[in-house]
Design a protein around this motif. Structure first.
Motif, PDB file in Angstrom:
ATOM      1  N   GLU A   1      64.550  -2.377  85.271  1.00 39.55           N
ATOM      2  CA  GLU A   1      65.499  -3.203  84.526  1.00 39.55           C
ATOM      3  C   GLU A   1      65.338  -2.955  83.030  1.00 39.55           C
ATOM      4  O   GLU A   1      64.300  -2.521  82.559  1.00 39.55           O
ATOM      5  CB  GLU A   1      65.356  -4.683  84.859  1.00 39.55           C
TER       6      GLU A   1
ATOM      7  N   THR B   1      66.530  -4.627  79.131  1.00 40.93           N
ATOM      8  CA  THR B   1      67.045  -5.809  78.444  1.00 40.93           C
ATOM      9  C   THR B   1      68.048  -5.373  77.385  1.00 40.93           C
ATOM     10  O   THR B   1      67.724  -4.613  76.474  1.00 40.93           O
ATOM     11  CB  THR B   1      65.897  -6.590  77.789  1.00 40.93           C
TER      12      THR B   1
ATOM     13  N   GLU C   1      69.719 -10.058  77.762  1.00 47.22           N
ATOM     14  CA  GLU C   1      70.031 -10.206  79.174  1.00 47.22           C
ATOM     15  C   GLU C   1      69.443  -9.035  79.960  1.00 47.22           C
ATOM     16  O   GLU C   1      69.648  -7.878  79.611  1.00 47.22           O
ATOM     17  CB  GLU C   1      71.559 -10.219  79.389  1.00 47.22           C
TER      18      GLU C   1
ATOM     19  N   VAL D   1      69.309  -6.219  82.667  1.00 48.22           N
ATOM     20  CA  VAL D   1      70.305  -5.425  83.381  1.00 48.22           C
ATOM     21  C   VAL D   1      69.564  -4.553  84.374  1.00 48.22           C
ATOM     22  O   VAL D   1      68.618  -3.858  84.017  1.00 48.22           O
ATOM     23  CB  VAL D   1      71.105  -4.539  82.391  1.00 48.22           C
TER      24      VAL D   1
END
Length: 147
Positions: free
Chosen positions: A78, A80, A84, A86
């Motif tokens: 992931e 950021t 948020e 992602v």
């Protein structure tokens, strides 16, 4: 009483050239591009051999860097963006963890290789000044594969 004679001045430059000495510093500034150009255009054996060793080391570090970064980012699951998280993973769950760990190890090895580049450049330049040719330890002979 024995006398030892040493070569100096212009006779010394017949054996070794300034290009063979400075190619290591050029590699530090330009990566593999400078030694590659020197290797291709030089007709002096001492210069070509030094350029070959510098070129092999810088190509080795470049390839290691590419493999390390690709492996590391394939293992990233992931990212950021704007605060948020992602999902980023292109690989299934257990495989992305393995790639992430291997990628981190390769990035550490890459950092060590980058630090060794400075040390090896100094050592190779000093060896070249005193007339010896020093192959960089740990480099892969890429030039030999294509020669």
């Amino acid at each position: 009483m024995t006398s030892t004679s040493s070569t100096s001045g212009p006779e010394l430059l017949d054996e070794r050239s300034l290009g063979g000495i400075f190619v290591h510093l050029l590699g530090l500034l330009t990566g593999f591009l400078g030694p590659a150009v020197v290797y291709v255009v030089s007709d002096h054996e001492y210069t070509r051999t030094n350029a070959r060793h510098a070129l092999n080391w810088h190509i080795t570090v470049f390839v290691l860097s590419i493999v390390a970064m690709v492996t590391f980012f394939l293992g990233a699951d992931e990212l950021t963006v704007g605060g948020e998280p992602v999902e980023l993973s292109l690989l299934p769950a257990p495989l992305d963890t393995v790639f992430g760990i291997v990628g981190m190890i390769l990035v550490v090895i890459m950092m060590i290789a980058l630090l060794l580049t400075f040390v090896y450049t100094i050592v190779a330049t000093l060896k070249a000044i005193f007339g010896s040719i020093w192959p960089y330890p740990g480099s892969v002979d890429f030039v030999g594969w294509f020669h």
